[in-house]
Design a protein around this motif. Structure first.
Motif, short mmCIF file in Angstrom:
data_model
loop_
_atom_site.label_atom_id
_atom_site.label_comp_id
_atom_site.label_asym_id
_atom_site.label_seq_id
_atom_site.Cartn_x
_atom_site.Cartn_y
_atom_site.Cartn_z
N THR A 20 0.82 -1.20 0.00
CA THR A 20 0.00 0.00 0.00
C THR A 20 0.87 1.27 0.00
N PRO A 69 -10.62 9.08 -6.95
CA PRO A 69 -9.37 8.43 -7.39
C PRO A 69 -8.66 9.18 -8.51
N GLY A 79 -7.68 5.21 2.47
CA GLY A 79 -6.76 4.50 3.35
C GLY A 79 -6.52 3.07 2.93
N GLN A 80 -5.88 2.37 3.84
CA GLN A 80 -5.52 0.96 3.65
C GLN A 80 -6.70 0.13 3.15
N GLY A 93 -9.58 1.47 2.03
CA GLY A 93 -10.47 2.27 1.19
C GLY A 93 -9.78 2.67 -0.09
N VAL A 94 -10.10 3.86 -0.58
CA VAL A 94 -9.49 4.36 -1.81
C VAL A 94 -8.05 4.77 -1.53
N LYS A 95 -7.13 4.36 -2.43
CA LYS A 95 -5.75 4.85 -2.34
C LYS A 95 -5.64 6.00 -3.31
N TYR A 134 -9.26 -7.41 3.95
CA TYR A 134 -10.37 -7.60 3.00
C TYR A 134 -10.84 -9.05 3.02
N ILE A 189 -3.12 -7.03 1.06
CA ILE A 189 -2.53 -5.75 1.47
C ILE A 189 -1.01 -5.79 1.36
N ASN A 220 -1.37 -5.77 -3.16
CA ASN A 220 -2.43 -4.88 -3.62
C ASN A 220 -2.79 -5.06 -5.09
N GLU A 245 -16.38 3.86 -9.20
CA GLU A 245 -15.73 5.11 -8.81
C GLU A 245 -16.81 6.18 -8.66
#
Ligand SMILES: Cc1cc2nc3c(=O)[nH]c(=O)nc-3n(C[C@H](O)[C@H](O)[C@H](O)COP(=O)(O)OP(=O)(O)OC[C@H]3O[C@@H](n4cnc5c(N)ncnc54)[C@H](O)[C@@H]3O)c2cc1C
Lengths: 316, 245
Positions: free
Chosen positions: A132, A195, A246-247, A249-251, B38, B118, B121, B158
């Motif tokens: 991440t 994003p 975040g980790q 969520g959305v980067k 996740y 994670i 990714n 999105e």
């Protein structure tokens, strides 16, 4: 090298991240872009500015919604049509869901979160972001065909090209690929997509409640920014889930990230660590976020934000 | 209902990321490993679906023996049995092949996993598995209801979300708020010790990529603090120093 770039559109316009992907592809070789569903041909021709020589357009109305299986089939068919060695896409939630299938159809190696052009001096090696955004890996792709998903805001957009030729491309897509029924779509209208955004203004639990988001929205409006939030804020339904950064969520990787009333937990930082500049506004001078920031203000958000907004407006 | 939940064994989200052996290996020293957050959502939803519909949950991990405590935790949370494919998960192609090989044997109604791991990714394995099995795949899935042979899914797009109706079986990459993470209780922990954890060898060893080296990003410079009574200084810095507005 022959390159196929899958492009996505938003409100009829080619997405910024797709223009980044075309620019990336153009640095590798001759780019054929691929657009799916109803899009205006004049808009598609502008892919040429970023370096595409040709755009294949599958104007099949069934593809107006982002359906994973038919998209994968269409991309694989276009890759064969274009004789592509490399297939490039911007990383997005749709592309993520699609490209794994594409890579299997083509027997191609797939690397996601790519942040640099390949080194082809000895094979085909790309650098990708991992953990991440906390590290990078150099990956050798060992198949003839390659699929690359490019991290957003990692590539500079090239704008010196002309118009691309737009060609209708027909793919026969079996009805069995359309077994998914979309029953409703909810989408924030007219806002900057988080994003894709160049500037993001995010609020945390320090804002005390959803009724106080006006000061975040005002600042975002002045900056032309998207709005984001921390995880507890979306968990408590103060803000919609697609704004959670975040980790988990959305980067985001904007040029400017403004964090207001967010403590800077490591899981939040994981989603923002590839931002170019970070501004932190927090009333606690000990907040960990300051260590990750470029500019910081210790102060009460309810006093600082309106003042900052006025100062920004005055400077415009 | 027969559910396969694929889990990763990854460093805790607060871990310091470092590399060893000339930057060719992740440094596990002092690092605590967890079920991928996740994947943990996927598992939690599987447990809820089992409570509603009955059935069986199998957890699957492609990993070496050090994954076992993470797998036991998944059993404690509510999975009935576990399979570990005994191999280092070298790339997403390799992992997807192992999952597909297991899934072909098991006759699962649902194959759930996290939207992404994670550590890498990538977020690609669900699609790869779907393609290998000839099944639909969806991600990121934030709601999942099952009624008989059909399911209602909410998928994040999105800037919003989309509701879908699909029929089983399929593959889903999950994320919040599909369910709340579950903490194992004492009874779960006790029973996890005796639940079956079958270790199998990989079905084939093909990979599509190899990592030559890892790197850490350059250290961040010091923060510049600005007085709260002087916000115009920040505007000036953003304009003339950072040049971002
Ligand atoms: C596995 C895992 C994954 C996670 N994933 C994420 C994730 O993706 N994203 C995420 O954000 N979190 C994530 N978290 C949660 C994370 O650990 C933190 O709990 C969370 O980020 C805290 O949110 P916050 O900063 O808004 O709230 P808090 O930590 O409560 O911080 C609020 C801040 O606001 C400041 N403040 C209060 N009042 C004011 C005021 N008037 N003016 C200015 N400042 C004020 C306070 O000083 C404080 O620093 C995750 C946790 C785990 C365990």
């Amino acid at each position: 090298m022959s390159v196929l770039v899958f492009i996505e559109t938003e409100d009829g316009k080619i997405k910024k991240s797709s223009r980044e992907a075309i620019s990336y592809g153009a640095a590798l070789g001759d780019v054929t872009a691929l657009a799916l569903g109803t899009v205006n041909a004049d808009e598609l021709a502008t892919a040429g500015q970023n370096g595409a020589s040709k755009v294949l357009h599958v104007a099949d109305e069934r593809l107006n919604a982002g359906l994973i299986q038919p998209y994968a089939a269409a991309i694989a068919a276009a890759a064969s049509e274009a004789g592509a060695d490399v297939i490039v896409t911007a990383k997005s939630s749709l592309a993520d869901a699609v490209v794994g299938r594409v890579s299997m159809k083509l027997g191609a190696s797939l690397v996601s979160n790519v942040v640099s052009l390949p080194d082809t001096s000895n094979g085909f090696q790309v650098k990708r972001s991992i953990y991440t955004g906390k590290a990078f890996a150099n990956v050798n792709m060992t198949t003839d065909k390659k699929v690359l998903a490019i991290k957003k805001n990692a590539v500079e957009i090239k704008e010196d090209g002309g118009a691309a030729s737009v060609e209708a491309f027909s793919v026969s897509l079996d009805d069995s690929l359309f077994g998914t029924k979309i029953t409703s779509t909810e989408k924030a209208e007219g806002d900057v997509l988080l994003p894709e955004a160049d500037i993001v203004v995010s609020g945390g639990r320090g804002l005390k409640g959803p009724e106080n988001w006006g000061i975040i929205e005002d600042l975002a409006k002045t900056l032309g920014a998207a709005t984001g939030c921390s995880k507890p804020v979306s968990d408590m339904d103060w803000r919609p889930h697609h704004e959670h950064v975040g980790q988990t969520g959305v980067k985001v990787s904007p040029t400017l990230y403004v964090a207001v009333g967010i403590s800077g937990a490591i899981q939040h930082l994981a989603g923002v660590n590839s931002s170019k500049y970070i501004v932190v506004i927090n009333k606690d001078e000990e907040a960990p976020f300051f260590k990750a920031a470029d500019y910081g203000i210790v102060g009460d958000a309810f006093e600082v934000l309106p003042k900052l907004n006025e100062a920004l407006k005055a400077a415009q | 209902m027969n559910i396969l939940v694929c889990i990763t064994h990854v460093p805790d989200t607060t871990s310091r990321i470092a590399f060893t052996n000339d930057n060719t290996e992740f440094d596990k020293n002092g690092v605590q490993f967890i079920i991928g957050p996740y994947d943990d959502y996927a598992l939690a939803r599987a447990v809820e679906l089992k409570e509603q519909n009955g059935g069986k949950i199998t957890v699957l991990n492609v990993g070496e023996a050090d994954s076992d405590p993470t797998i036991r935790k998944a059993l404690a949370i509510g999975a009935d049995e576990a399979i570990r494919v005994n191999a280092f998960p070298s790339d997403s192609f390799f992992v997807a092949n192992q999952i597909a090989a297991i899934a072909k044997e098991g006759g699962y109604d649902l194959i759930l996993m996290g939207r992404e791991s994670i550590d890498f990714n990538g977020g690609m394995v669900h699609g790869m598995v779907g393609e290998l099995l000839g099944l639909p795949s969806f991600s990121p899935v934030m709601q999942l209801q099952v009624e008989g042979g059909n399911a209602k899914i909410t998928r994040e797009i999105e800037g919003g979300k989309e509701k879908l109706e699909v029929s089983l079986p399929f593959v889903a990459g999950c994320q919040e708020p599909i369910a709340e993470w579950k903490i194992p209780n004492m009874r779960g922990i006790m029973s996890a010790r005796t639940k079956p954890l079958n270790v199998v060898e990989p079905s084939d060893n093909a990979t599509h990529s190899a990592i030559s080296a890892y790197e850490l990003p350059p250290a961040k410079g010091a923060v510049k603090m600005i007085d709260a009574d002087n916000v115009s200084e920040l505007v000036d810095l953003l304009k003339n120093e950072a040049k971002v507005i």
